[in-house]
Scaffold this active site. Structure first.
Site, short mmCIF file in Angstrom:
data_model
loop_
_atom_site.label_atom_id
_atom_site.label_comp_id
_atom_site.label_asym_id
_atom_site.label_seq_id
_atom_site.Cartn_x
_atom_site.Cartn_y
_atom_site.Cartn_z
N GLU A 36 5.80 5.28 4.97
CA GLU A 36 5.71 4.76 3.56
C GLU A 36 4.58 5.34 3.00
O GLU A 36 3.39 5.43 3.60
CB GLU A 36 5.40 3.27 3.82
N ASP B 43 0.12 -1.16 -0.86
CA ASP B 43 -1.13 -1.62 -1.88
C ASP B 43 -1.42 -3.19 -1.27
O ASP B 43 -2.44 -2.87 -0.73
CB ASP B 43 -0.17 -1.66 -3.25
N GLY C 41 0.37 -4.78 0.50
CA GLY C 41 0.88 -4.73 1.91
C GLY C 41 2.04 -5.87 2.06
O GLY C 41 2.62 -5.90 2.81
N LYS C 42 2.39 -6.43 0.67
CA LYS C 42 3.66 -7.37 0.79
C LYS C 42 4.83 -6.74 1.13
O LYS C 42 5.39 -7.13 2.11
CB LYS C 42 3.54 -7.83 -0.67
N LYS D 20 -4.35 1.30 -0.31
CA LYS D 20 -5.36 0.88 -1.53
C LYS D 20 -6.19 -0.01 -0.73
O LYS D 20 -5.91 -0.94 -0.07
CB LYS D 20 -4.66 0.34 -2.49
N PHE E 197 -4.00 3.46 -9.85
CA PHE E 197 -2.52 3.91 -9.99
C PHE E 197 -2.57 5.48 -10.04
O PHE E 197 -3.10 6.04 -10.65
CB PHE E 197 -1.88 3.46 -11.10
N VAL E 198 -1.94 5.95 -8.62
CA VAL E 198 -1.73 7.37 -8.79
C VAL E 198 -0.46 7.85 -8.54
O VAL E 198 0.68 7.02 -8.30
CB VAL E 198 -2.54 7.73 -7.26
P1 5GP Z 1 2.75 -3.50 -2.17
O1 5GP Z 1 3.97 -4.55 -1.67
O2 5GP Z 1 1.85 -3.10 -0.95
O3 5GP Z 1 2.04 -4.11 -3.01
O4 5GP Z 1 3.31 -2.30 -2.81
C1 5GP Z 1 3.92 -1.36 -2.34
C2 5GP Z 1 4.83 -0.45 -3.40
O5 5GP Z 1 4.23 -0.59 -4.81
C3 5GP Z 1 4.65 0.88 -2.96
O6 5GP Z 1 5.85 1.23 -2.24
C4 5GP Z 1 4.82 1.65 -4.44
O7 5GP Z 1 6.16 1.95 -4.66
C5 5GP Z 1 4.12 0.64 -5.34
N1 5GP Z 1 2.87 1.16 -5.80
C6 5GP Z 1 1.50 0.50 -5.59
N2 5GP Z 1 0.75 1.22 -6.16
C7 5GP Z 1 1.09 2.39 -6.46
C8 5GP Z 1 0.58 3.60 -7.20
O8 5GP Z 1 -0.78 3.69 -7.24
N3 5GP Z 1 1.35 4.65 -7.56
C9 5GP Z 1 2.46 4.56 -7.46
N4 5GP Z 1 3.47 5.50 -7.72
N5 5GP Z 1 3.31 3.33 -6.59
C10 5GP Z 1 2.45 2.46 -6.34
#
Ligand code: 5GP
Length: 216
Positions: free
Chosen positions: A132, A136, A138-139, A164, A185-186
């Site tokens: 992956e 972010d 981790g959810k 992150k 956000f990248v």
């Molecule tokens: P989580 O469930 O860990 O919060 O989110 C993971 C998903 O959020 C990643 O697979 C991605 O699609 C999206 N995401 C989170 N932060 C970023 C970011 O900084 N840039 C981009 N392009 N997608 C992000």
């Protein structure tokens, strides 16, 4: 195990001026800074491949999380093959893809939304490497891990190129971390902003102009 955090990028890291690198001309005004140059990404992935080879002793079932993970997955598998070839520890790699969404209408949900089949029974009894690009909150990864476990794989490891640094960060979720980055956000290296910037090789921060231009 400080190594677990990968390369740590501090909150005050301003990144490199985009002028110091090459990138697609159509993003001229849209990039604020180059956060992680492509070369550094590649060097780090090579090291992650070494960790993977140290842990896996049999064929690897790679589970690539689309769309953002496609470049990381391709490059990681390539390095696993190269390092294996050079050290006589050649492991067969098979790659499967899943596409999922953890967000519905801007809202992060506990539920995993598979685009395509939820059936991962090909993982049964296998040594699995989940790949992956971004972890972010981790959810998404937590939900995916739970789902994967129901198919009773022999072992599961998680490779995350970027993790992150967020208050709710779950320690130990990602076995192989490329970079720990600030909560910004990248884009780039297959990570998108409304489907834009996937064709950018470096991991970058978008400019105000870029955010406006590609807003939907
Ligand atoms: P989580 O469930 O860990 O919060 O989110 C993971 C998903 O959020 C990643 O697979 C991605 O699609 C999206 N995401 C989170 N932060 C970023 C970011 O900084 N840039 C981009 N392009 N997608 C992000």
């Amino acid at each position: 195990r400080g190594m677990k955090r990968g390369i740590v990028i501090e909150d005050d890291w301003p990144g490199h001026s985009p002028d110091l690198f090459t990138y697609p001309e159509h993003y001229q005004e849209d990039i604020e800074c180059v956060y992680i140059p492509n070369g550094v990404i590649m060097n780090r992935i090579e090291r992650l491949a070494r960790y993977v080879l140290d842990d896996f002793t049999e064929n690897i079932m790679v589970l690539c999380v689309l769309k953002g993970g496609y470049k990381f997955c391709a490059d990681l598998v390539e390095f696993i093959k190269i390092l294996g070839r050079n050290s006589n520890t050649y492991l067969e790699t098979r790659v499967e893809f899943i596409r999922l969404k953890s967000y519905v209408n801007d809202q992060s949900t506990e539920e995993l939304h598979f685009m395509g089949s939820r059936d991962l029974s090909f993982l049964r009894g296998k040594s699995v490497l989940i790949v992956e690009a971004m972890v972010d909150t981790g959810k998404t990864m937590k939900a995916l891990l739970k789902h994967v476990e129901t198919f009773e794989p022999k072992m599961v490891k998680v490779a995350g190129l970027l993790v992150k640094r967020v208050p709710t960060m779950t320690e130990g979720l990602t076995d192989y971390v490329g970079f720990e980055i600030p909560n910004r956000f990248v884009v780039g290296y297959a990570l998108d902003y409304n489907e834009y910037f996937r064709d950018l090789n470096h991991i970058c921060v978008i400019s105000g102009t870029g955010k406006m231009k590609y807003k939907i």
